[in-house]
Design a protein around this motif. Structure first.
Motif, PDB file in Angstrom:
ATOM      1  N   GLY A  10      -4.165   6.057  -6.621  1.00 46.34           N
ATOM      2  CA  GLY A  10      -4.765   5.489  -7.826  1.00 46.34           C
ATOM      3  C   GLY A  10      -4.018   4.287  -8.368  1.00 46.34           C
ATOM      4  O   GLY A  10      -4.487   3.628  -9.292  1.00 46.34           O
ATOM      5  N   ASP A  24     -14.130  -1.790  -0.735  1.00 47.03           N
ATOM      6  CA  ASP A  24     -14.549  -1.347  -2.071  1.00 47.03           C
ATOM      7  C   ASP A  24     -13.397  -1.256  -3.057  1.00 47.03           C
ATOM      8  O   ASP A  24     -13.622  -1.079  -4.257  1.00 47.03           O
ATOM      9  N   ASN A  25     -12.167  -1.357  -2.565  1.00 48.82           N
ATOM     10  CA  ASN A  25     -11.008  -1.165  -3.429  1.00 48.82           C
ATOM     11  C   ASN A  25     -10.316  -2.469  -3.813  1.00 48.82           C
ATOM     12  O   ASN A  25      -9.269  -2.447  -4.447  1.00 48.82           O
ATOM     13  N   ARG A  71      -7.136  -7.330  -7.750  1.00 45.70           N
ATOM     14  CA  ARG A  71      -6.593  -5.991  -7.950  1.00 45.70           C
ATOM     15  C   ARG A  71      -7.027  -5.137  -6.770  1.00 45.70           C
ATOM     16  O   ARG A  71      -8.225  -5.043  -6.477  1.00 45.70           O
ATOM     17  N   SER A  72      -6.059  -4.533  -6.090  1.00 41.29           N
ATOM     18  CA  SER A  72      -6.336  -3.663  -4.949  1.00 41.29           C
ATOM     19  C   SER A  72      -5.807  -2.273  -5.272  1.00 41.29           C
ATOM     20  O   SER A  72      -4.631  -2.114  -5.596  1.00 41.29           O
ATOM     21  N   THR A  73      -6.691  -1.284  -5.206  1.00 39.56           N
ATOM     22  CA  THR A  73      -6.347   0.074  -5.654  1.00 39.56           C
ATOM     23  C   THR A  73      -6.228   1.011  -4.466  1.00 39.56           C
ATOM     24  O   THR A  73      -7.099   1.047  -3.595  1.00 39.56           O
ATOM     25  N   ARG A  74      -5.150   1.777  -4.464  1.00 39.14           N
ATOM     26  CA  ARG A  74      -4.966   2.770  -3.415  1.00 39.14           C
ATOM     27  C   ARG A  74      -5.794   4.011  -3.698  1.00 39.14           C
ATOM     28  O   ARG A  74      -5.749   4.535  -4.776  1.00 39.14           O
ATOM     29  N   SER A  97      -2.295   0.429  -8.368  1.00 39.83           N
ATOM     30  CA  SER A  97      -2.927  -0.859  -8.063  1.00 39.83           C
ATOM     31  C   SER A  97      -1.910  -1.964  -7.805  1.00 39.83           C
ATOM     32  O   SER A  97      -0.887  -2.061  -8.487  1.00 39.83           O
ATOM     33  N   TYR A 140       0.831  -1.210   0.000  1.00 43.69           N
ATOM     34  CA  TYR A 140       0.000   0.000   0.000  1.00 43.69           C
ATOM     35  C   TYR A 140       0.866   1.261   0.000  1.00 43.69           C
ATOM     36  O   TYR A 140       0.604   2.213  -0.758  1.00 43.69           O
ATOM     37  N   GLU A 165      -8.553  -6.431   1.922  1.00 40.89           N
ATOM     38  CA  GLU A 165      -9.699  -5.564   2.237  1.00 40.89           C
ATOM     39  C   GLU A 165      -9.445  -4.765   3.510  1.00 40.89           C
ATOM     40  O   GLU A 165      -9.856  -3.606   3.629  1.00 40.89           O
ATOM     41  N   PHE A 183      -6.681  -2.067   2.119  1.00 43.15           N
ATOM     42  CA  PHE A 183      -7.087  -1.160   1.047  1.00 43.15           C
ATOM     43  C   PHE A 183      -8.532  -0.672   1.173  1.00 43.15           C
ATOM     44  O   PHE A 183      -8.906   0.307   0.535  1.00 43.15           O
TER      45      PHE A 183
END
Length: 200
Positions: free
Chosen positions: A155, A182-183, A197-200, A157, A149, A176, A179
């Motif tokens: 933005g 929801d991300n 896929r985990s998005t900052r 990933s 992270y 979860e 991040f």
């Protein structure tokens, strides 16, 4: 267990072998060796991630646990105006990745021996890729997921592939937690392998 791919200096005698691999429409000539992950060919999990990962032409990418390089070198081909940094605790793997980049005339990549993120402490990236080192144990894998992270730009990933039977549900729960629910998105799955896929 004291000599497997998650070792900085594998003790097994070097025994290099080369093979061709087609990844995302690119043909690579890859060399692997004893003491590195999936020495006999690109493993199925990495192929699933390679097929699904989204890389923009100018992205700066980090491949954590690069092995001999199939994911990172494919990312370098997909980001001709970007750059890929490839890191692995296994020094033999890092040398192979470097060799394979030269062999395939890939110039937008760099290579560093690194225990997780140690060698890139102050750097951030648009994309982080990893087929996590399951044999290193859950604590190492979860540290990778957590520390990623802080190495992502806003933005950016993290893309990982993990097998159901090797801890995909707990890895998703950890992602979860780090991040936010929801991300984290399951992008695809194949034969028990799941790509998140985990998005900052």
């Amino acid at each position: 267990m004291n000599d497997h791919y998650y070792s900085n200096k594998p003790k097994s005698a070097s025994n290099r072998q080369s093979f061709a691999a087609s990844l995302r429409g690119f043909t690579f000539r890859l060399t692997s060796d004893a003491g590195v992950f999936s020495r006999d060919g690109v493993d199925f999990g990495s192929r699933v991630l390679i097929d699904l990962m989204e890389i923009k032409p100018d992205d700066h990418v980090l491949d954590v646990g690069c092995g001999y390089g199939p994911m990172g070198l494919t990312a370098a081909r997909l980001a001709p105006q970007g750059h890929v940094t490839m890191i692995d605790i296994n020094e033999r793997a890092v040398e192979l990745a470097k060799h394979n980049a030269a062999e395939n005339r890939i110039e937008n990549a760099s290579f560093l021996p690194s225990d997780l993120f140690d060698a890139v402490k102050d750097r951030t990236f648009d994309v982080i890729l990893s087929n996590p080192p399951i044999r290193a144990g859950k604590a190492v894998v979860h540290k990778l997921l957590t520390d990623a992270y802080d190495h992502l730009r806003p933005g950016g990933s993290l893309w990982i592939v993990i097998q159901n039977k090797q801890g995909a549900p707990t890895a998703r729960a950890k992602l979860e937690e780090v991040f936010g629910d929801d991300n984290v998105v399951e992008i695809g799955k194949d034969k028990g392998f799941r790509v998140y896929r985990s998005t900052r």
